[in-house]
Motif scaffolding. Structure first.
Motif: not given
Length: 286
Positions: A100-103, A121-131, A180-186
């Motif tokens: 997980a990018g953020l758990h 704008v926080m959603y973008v920050r969550y995504a970038e931190s998660g990445r 929140i938990s943030v997940y990335h996938k290819l």
């Protein structure tokens, strides 16, 4: 029969909504929704979890035998324990803490706007931190033998990643308090010619137990020393290929679990309210 008031208290304690009057019987599965662009045709509805709990709650109002209560309890325990895997994993996101990018990241009060919602704008920050954390997970957990190289991907010292574009699809306004938990996938399996990574991002609200936002990221592989696009190091490519294969396996496994849960809930419905002689049990007025 088990006393219905006791059942109501028990199931309400785990978040099951119990209807107060008989509803029109649902005749179709709740699990599949119309997919967005680029998503799987078997994408699970973001409301699948809450809908399933509501369906079990309705079964309660028509009375349940001891075996049926036990079966309903087992289903609810699975939902409570594995909701992240079922909702996110069924789309191919890897939900383990080491992936997980953020758990369970805690939202803070100051991230809200004047309307009392988490600022866009926080959603973008969550995504970038998660990445960034998603990449660092390779150095710390997945492939520590190449720790330094993985960590340099988030720097400008050698081969690195540059965000080319990001889009955000907001699903509902989150509020404090929440986690929140943030997940990335290819989105696709990379190969030797890949000079970019296309990533899907899921931002999951723990309070609502469903996606608060979905993001789409296009990330370029860049050689800062040469000042141009580059391909991935062979060991990185190998690990990302393995990740994509794990994503596909997670999707298959969790969709199968959801299908099994759907069948079990449907059996409870046909044994309780969805039968010709069904009568709703409102319990005693005392």
């Amino acid at each position: 029969m088990i006393p219905q008031r006791a059942l109501r208290r028990a199931f309400q304690a785990v978040g099951v909504s119990i209807p107060v009057r008989r509803l029109t019987p649902p005749r179709q599965s709740y699990s599949v929704r119309a997919p967005a662009h680029g998503e799987s045709k078997t994408a699970v509805s973001p409301r699948w979890l809450s809908d399933t709990k509501t369906r079990i709650g309705k079964c309660i109002t028509f009375g349940m035998s001891a075996p049926q209560v036990d079966e309903a309890g087992q289903i609810l325990r699975t939902l409570g324990r594995e909701w992240r895997e079922l909702v996110a994993g069924s789309e191919g996101f890897l939900t383990d803490e080491t992936r997980a990018g953020l758990h369970r990241h805690q939202i803070v009060w100051g991230e809200q706007d004047s309307m009392g919602h988490v600022n866009n704008v926080m959603y973008v920050r969550y995504a970038e931190s998660g990445r960034c954390n998603w990449i660092l997970n390779y150095s710390d957990h997945v492939d520590p033998a190449h720790k330094r190289a993985w960590r340099e991907l988030v720097t400008s010292r050698g081969i690195g990643l540059i965000l080319k574009s990001i889009t955000v699809d907001y699903k509902f306004p989150m509020t404090w308090p929440d986690r929140i938990s943030v997940y990335h996938k290819l989105r696709a399996r990379p190969d030797e010619t890949s000079e970019s990574l296309v990533l899907d991002v899921l931002i999951m609200s723990e309070r609502r137990q469903r996606p608060a936002a979905r993001c789409f990221e296009d990330v370029v592989v860049y050689d800062y020393r040469a000042g141009k696009k580059s391909t991935l190091e062979p060991f990185m490519l190998e690990q990302l290929k393995k990740t994509f294969d794990l994503q596909e396996a997670a999707k298959k496994e969790n969709l199968a679990k959801i299908q099994d849960l759907e069948q079990r809930v449907r059996r409870l419905e046909t044994q309780t309210w969805d039968r010709p002689d069904a009568k709703e049990d409102f319990g005693s007025a005392v």
